[in-house]
Every structure is written in C-alpha cells, then in structure tokens.
Design an enzyme around this catalytic site. Structure first.
Site, PDB file in Angstrom:
ATOM      1  CG  HIS A 144      -2.129  -0.829   1.163  1.00 44.75           C
ATOM      2  ND1 HIS A 144      -2.054  -2.187   1.122  1.00 44.75           N
ATOM      3  CD2 HIS A 144      -3.464  -0.540   1.192  1.00 44.75           C
ATOM      4  CE1 HIS A 144      -3.265  -2.704   1.130  1.00 44.75           C
ATOM      5  NE2 HIS A 144      -4.144  -1.730   1.150  1.00 44.75           N
ATOM      6  CG  HIS A 272     -10.184  -5.446  -2.353  1.00 50.84           C
ATOM      7  ND1 HIS A 272     -10.226  -4.091  -2.543  1.00 50.84           N
ATOM      8  CD2 HIS A 272     -10.250  -5.649  -1.015  1.00 50.84           C
ATOM      9  CE1 HIS A 272     -10.292  -3.489  -1.367  1.00 50.84           C
ATOM     10  NE2 HIS A 272     -10.306  -4.419  -0.421  1.00 50.84           N
ATOM     11  CD  GLU A 324     -11.919  -5.754   2.896  1.00 44.62           C
ATOM     12  OE1 GLU A 324     -12.261  -5.317   3.985  1.00 44.62           O
ATOM     13  OE2 GLU A 324     -10.979  -5.286   2.237  1.00 44.62           O
ATOM     14  CD  GLU A 340     -14.348  -1.174   2.073  1.00 46.03           C
ATOM     15  OE1 GLU A 340     -14.006  -2.291   1.645  1.00 46.03           O
ATOM     16  OE2 GLU A 340     -13.546  -0.242   2.320  1.00 46.03           O
ATOM     17  CB  CYS A 342     -14.176   2.361   0.465  1.00 51.98           C
ATOM     18  SG  CYS A 342     -13.469   3.235   1.847  1.00 51.98           S
ATOM     19  CB  CYS A 420     -10.492   2.639   4.248  1.00 48.79           C
ATOM     20  SG  CYS A 420     -11.530   1.173   4.405  1.00 48.79           S
ATOM     21  CB  CYS A 421     -15.609   3.448   5.344  1.00 51.76           C
ATOM     22  SG  CYS A 421     -15.432   1.855   4.538  1.00 51.76           S
TER      23      CYS A 421
HETATM   24  O1  FUB Z   1      -6.710  -1.732   1.834  1.00 53.80           O
HETATM   25  C1  FUB Z   1      -7.085  -0.389   2.059  1.00 53.80           C
HETATM   26  C2  FUB Z   1      -8.555  -0.331   2.305  1.00 53.80           C
HETATM   27  O2  FUB Z   1      -8.893  -1.102   3.447  1.00 53.80           O
HETATM   28  C3  FUB Z   1      -9.383  -0.921   1.209  1.00 53.80           C
HETATM   29  O3  FUB Z   1      -9.677  -0.055   0.187  1.00 53.80           O
HETATM   30  C4  FUB Z   1     -10.587  -1.365   1.940  1.00 53.80           C
HETATM   31  O4  FUB Z   1     -11.378  -2.260   1.229  1.00 53.80           O
HETATM   32  C5  FUB Z   1      -9.997  -1.950   3.183  1.00 53.80           C
HETATM   33  O5  FUB Z   1      -9.551  -3.247   2.945  1.00 53.80           O
HETATM   34 ZN    ZN Z   2     -13.568   1.531   3.317  1.00 47.21          ZN
END
Ligand code: FUB
Ligand code: ZN
Length: 646
Positions: A144, A272, A324, A340, A342, A420-421
């Site tokens: 990431h 994902h 996810e 989710e 996001c 993250c959301c």
């Molecule tokens: O991996 C970063 C964020 O965390 C992702 O976009 C979400 O789905 C969660 O897994």
């Molecule tokens: Zn999220």
C-alpha cells in the site's frame, strides 16, 4: 469535458446542506480527534479476526514517531497514513465552502508534520519507515505504499486548489519523483504496480491539475504493467525469502489484485471491490486522456458487468467478506454481502469518469443511487458512527450468533480498526458539488437536483429546489447564451416544464438554449415504485423493494413488529402508500407507509409442519429511507420485502 471547481458552486439545499454542515461541524473535528488519539472511542475490528488492529487510531502518532518527535512503534494498519490524507482532503473541501482559520491552521500543522516525516529522498510511508525500511517497494502485493501516495496526492491537490498553499503538493511531488526513480519500463526499475490501486487515479488527477504529461504517463505505466507478468508478485516474495528479508510465503490471489490479466484485457469485475473500482476509474480517466480504445473497451465491459449483474439496489457492491470482493454474476445475498462504503464511493468515481467520456444518463443514475443510498448509509446522522459494511437485511440474532456474519454490524461503530471508510465518506460528501454540474464548450450539464448556485466566467445559475422533499426545481440563468442539458431521473412522472417552449427531451435529458434572465420551472411527481430484480438473483425471487425519488426504502422493526420476514406486500397496493414528513431522524425525514399483510398463526413451538394455508392479518408497513437505518438503536431491517402472490 471539464469538472467545475468546487469554489464556483455553493450548495443551498435542505437535504445536502444538513450533511455538509455535519461534515464541517462534527465529522471533521471528530475524525481529527480520533486520528490524534485525543478522545476515547470504541474501535471495532471490521470483521472477526484476532489479527486485526483494535485500539486507538495512532495515525498522527505514527507520523510523529517517524519525524522523531515522539517515541514508540508504528501501530495500526500499514495503510493508516491514508486516513490522515483523506481527512486533509475532506477538510480542504470544507474550507472551500467557508474560510475557517483555525481549521486551516490545524491542517497546516499536519502538513508540517508530514513534511518532517518525509525522508530526504522523498519516500514517505510511516509503516515501512518505522518497521521495515529494508522492505521499501519490495512487498508490493500488500504494501500500500503507492496507495498511500495516491491519497497524499489527492489531498495535496485539494489543499492547493482551495487555499493556494502548495506545501503538501511539494511533498507529494517529491514522493512522486522518488517513485519515478524506482518504477518504470527502463532496465533496473521495478516493473510492477501496488497491490491496491489508487495512485493511478491520483496521478491522473494530478495531470489534470498541473497539465504535466509525466504524471499521466506514470499512471498509464502502472495500469499497463499490472498483470503483464503474472508472476511478478510471486517473484517479489521469493526474492525477499532468498535475500532473507522475509520468511513469509503468502498466497497471492491474482484475481483479488486484478493482476490475472492486463487491465485492458479484463472484461468483468473481479476481486477486491475497492481495488477493482479505483482501477476502473483510473482506466477510464487514462483512456479518456490518451484516447486509448482498448482500455475504454475494457471499462465499458466492466461497467456493464457491474451494473447489470453485480450491483445492489442501494448502489452497494462486493457480495462477500472473503477478500471484500465481487463474486459471480447475480450473486447478491442481502445479509452476508459486503457493500463497503468505500466500494460505493469508488463506483461513483468510475461512473463519473465514464460520464466524462460519454454523457449517458445511466452513469448518473448509478451515481445518484449510490449517493442517496449505499454511501449515505455509511455514516450516522450524529456524524460520529460509521458503517464499513452496508447490509440490506439485518436479523439481530443471526448477526450476533453466526460467525459468517461477523462483519455485519447491527450498529455503526464509533471507529474502525481499518478506518478507510469514514474519511472517504467525508471527502466524497464534502465535495458533492462537483457532481451537480459539468461543462464543455458552451454546454452545461445539470445531473443532480440539488439546490445550489453556480458561478461561471460569463454566467451564473441558481438552482432552487427542496428536492426530494418537494416536486419542483426552478432554474434562473443570467449570462451569455448556453445550451443547458438537464438529466431527468427515470423514476419521475408527469413532467411539466415552464419558462421555455423550445426544448427537447431526448435520452433522459431536457435540452434548451438558456438566455440571459431566463427562468425555468420543472414540476414532476415522485410516485412510490416497486422494484423487482432479475429472477437469476436467487435472494430476491418473490421479493420486491420500494423506491420513491432517489431513496430506496427499508423497514425497521422499530416502526413495525419484530418479525419483518413475516410481512408481505403487494405491488398493486404499494401505489396506495403514503408519505409523511417528520423530523424523526433528520430535520426532515420522508417516512412511508404501505399496506401489507403479516403471517400471524404458527403459535406452536414447531419448526416444521405439513402445509396448511397461512393465516394473515392486514397490516401497515412503515418504511424509512435506507440510508437512515440504524440511527435509532439496534433493530431488524429489510430492504427486500416478501412479495404477496395473488
Ligand atoms: O486496503 C485499504 C482499504 O482497506 C481498502 O480499500 C478497503 O477495502 C480496506 O480493505
Ligand atoms: Zn472503506
């Protein structure tokens, strides 16, 4: 087609102003306090897994430790830096609406902290800097690093655009220089992409913001290189083991990472969901700017696959907690789904990019569906609780006792281990302005009915409306002649247009030429509509859902009796439903009541019996807009209702 700068649009709207005030007044300060570990919050793991971080956020503390201002270890997810970046982006959008010196000072402080954490060579990622400097850019399947860089870039653009302060942009650009030195087609450079897409989209935005081709080129490189060597991530792992940097041998699922094939060759949404959709959004952006037909063809096919086979009625996507992820076509379970927040946000990004290429109403139909339903449900109306997973059906006992539903929370937690959301919600809803209007040459598109004022270089437009509470939109236009195209949502009926005689209604758009001083009024009705789904969706067979205006409705046990599964409704009766405006949840909440029946016998304590006709009782079923569910305590909830067969 150009996005219109946020500062040129002022929202003046009962529904959306309430949300934007919530963001400014509550969500931004609350999220800062959480990221700064300044308040006690219950942090929940997003799903049942003892490995997942709980406890305080530590996001800002990670930067302080990296900058040498504090002692300790990195804590939390390795992509936690992105929470801070998304918070800055959301805070910047809030400054665009109204200056706030103390918020600006706070952001400046965070920017200074970020600059202190950045290494001289531009590298910036607190997890790798603190924990594994030896593995920088060497664990791309999970690291990431570029995902966080992407969020940094987006925050930096927003802050520069709104305040004219370029400090964060300089930090981001220095990081990109570092990335460019390490990644690329040239020999000796890394020919692979981050497991989690995001930088591709951010670089595309930076290209649009600065006009510098190199950013678009780098974005296109990351898309092109993905899946080119399907063994890339395996080799990375092997190399780390060989060089004794790691003993980990994780299974690399190329579908999860959308690296089973080059993106331009992909035709369906796999893996994902957030990754898939950030990638699709960036593919569309790159295809648009580089006129890349192959990439665009992939986008069209992925779009079709999602919206015709893999999207929930709420605009939610991602049918399973495992990875996810997207699953197979028509697999849309209502109680174990992921959806989710996001992922729906990312769907909006994808739709928006597709719309900029071809102005088809269907893109905004999806944007609107996601916005008013599966995204708004992501936050409580007090602004201090957030859903990660947005279910369409809740049975409390099952959620509490079935480990397969460990991810389905019955109440929005204060905060999440993987957060993250919440800041993603804040940055999207805080920049909703940019989805209302779009412009190209002398044509202005109006895609959302949101009360607002738009200031263009040679004109201004006022959109006055109390939609969806009322059935009218008024537009007043001053300025040079311009073609206006207004999207008319397909769920509205009895459309009446006053103030302009010479208009056309084609492909769900009203088109006319606006002249100085023109005032146009659009009246319509918002009937209560029942929706059925393709019978291939087995979870929805013999069920219907109800929509009025942009809102999908749901039943909560609080307004009804507990056994929501015993209610059934009839399509023909639904039109007799009534709408009441209350101030029960939001200042204005449109509640609905429809005639229903409830199976009432079966008092014996038996699980099964030989069939006998069911006894039913006439009932009323009370419904609320889906996005407001779960704001009044723990309840049973259902979007898809049993359909009475006659
Ligand atoms: O991996 C970063 C964020 O965390 C992702 O976009 C979400 O789905 C969660 O897994
Ligand atoms: Zn999220």
């Amino acid at each position: 087609m150009e996005e219109i700068e946020l500062q040129k649009i002022k929202i003046k709207d009962n529904f959306w102003s309430e949300y934007q005030n919530l963001i400014k007044g509550t969500i931004i300060p609350y999220q800062y306090a959480v990221l700064n570990d300044a308040i006690d919050v219950e942090v929940e793991a997003e799903r049942e897994d003892d490995q997942l971080p709980k406890g305080k956020s530590h996001a800002l503390e990670n930067f302080r430790i990296t900058a040498g201002l504090s002692k300790g270890e990195h804590f939390g997810w390795f992509f936690q830096d992105s929470d801070v970046y998304k918070w800055i982006e959301a805070a910047a959008y809030s400054l665009a609406k109204k200056r706030d010196d103390s918020l600006e000072e706070l952001i400046d402080e965070v920017v200074v902290l970020i600059s202190q954490a950045q290494e001289k060579d531009g590298y910036l990622n607190t997890y790798f800097q603190l924990r594994r400097p030896d593995l920088k850019y060497r664990q791309l399947y999970f690291s990431h690093e570029l995902y966080c860089a992407g969020h940094l870039i987006e925050a930096a653009i927003a802050y520069d655009q709104v305040t004219g302060k370029a400090d964060l942009l300089k930090i981001a650009m220095k990081f990109i220089d570092n990335i460019e030195r390490h990644f690329g087609d040239e020999d000796g450079k890394i020919q692979g992409a981050d497991g989690h897409q995001e930088i591709e989209l951010a670089l595309g935005r930076l290209y649009e913001y600065t006009g510098e081709e190199r950013y678009l080129k780098l974005a296109a490189f990351f898309i092109e290189v993905r899946g080119k060597d399907p063994l890339f991530y395996e080799k990375e792992i092997q190399r780390n083991i060989l060089e004794e940097l790691s003993t980990e041998r994780p299974h690399v699922n190329l579908y999860y990472l959308q690296a089973y094939e080059q993106p331009k060759l992909q035709r369906t949404a796999e893996g994902h969901a957030v990754r898939m959709l950030y990638m699709a959004a960036s593919m569309a952006k790159i295809a648009h700017h580089q006129k890349d037909e192959a990439l665009y063809e992939a986008c069209l096919s992925i779009w079709e696959n999602i919206t015709q086979k893999k999207m929930y009625i709420t605009g939610g996507v991602g049918s399973t907690v495992h990875g996810e992820a997207f699953t197979g076509d028509y697999d849309l379970p209502n109680d174990t789904m992921y959806c989710e927040t996001c992922a729906s946000i990312a769907l909006v990004y994808f739709a928006f990019e597709m719309y900029k290429i071809e102005q088809k109403a269907e893109y905004f139909e999806v944007i609107e569906r996601a916005l008013y339903n599966g995204i708004l449900s992501g936050a409580s109306v007090d602004g201090k609780h957030f859903f990660y997973v947005n279910p369409l059906e809740i049975q409390r006992a099952s959620c509490h006792n079935n480990p397969g539903k460990g991810h389905v929370k019955t109440q929005r937690p204060d905060w999440l281990g993987c957060a993250c959301c919440p800041p993603n919600f804040a940055r999207l809803i805080g920049s909703i302005e940019k989805y209302i209007y779009l412009e190209e040459a002398d044509t202005l598109w109006i895609n959302l009915f949101i009360g607002s004022e738009l200031l263009l270089s040679d004109a201004n437009l006022i959109q006055r409306t109390d939609y969806p509470f009322e059935n009218q939109v008024q537009l007043t236009y001053h300025g040079a002649h311009r073609t206006i195209k207004i999207r008319i949502p397909d769920y509205l009926t009895n459309l009446q247009i006053q103030g302009v005689n010479d208009y056309q209604l084609v492909d769900k758009y009203i088109t006319f030429v606006a002249v100085d001083g023109m005032s146009v009024t659009i009246n319509f009705e918002q009937p209560i509509l029942s929706i059925t789904s393709n019978p291939k969706v087995s979870s929805n067979v013999n069920k219907l859902s109800i929509q009025r205006g942009p809102f999908v409705y749901c039943a909560e046990s609080l307004d009804n009796e507990n056994e929501l599964q015993q209610y059934c409704v009839n399509e023909a009766d639904i039109v007799r439903g009534t709408i009441n405006e209350t101030s029960d949840i939001l200042e204005k909440t449109l509640k609905m009541t429809v005639p229903a029946k409830k199976i009432i016998e079966w008092s014996e304590e038996k699980l099964y019996r030989y069939h006998q006709p069911s006894l039913v009782e006439e009932k009323q079923l009370h419904l609320i807009p889906y996005h407001l569910w779960g704001n009044r305590g723990e309840v049973e909830m259902r979007v898809w209702l049993n359909r009475e067969s006659r």
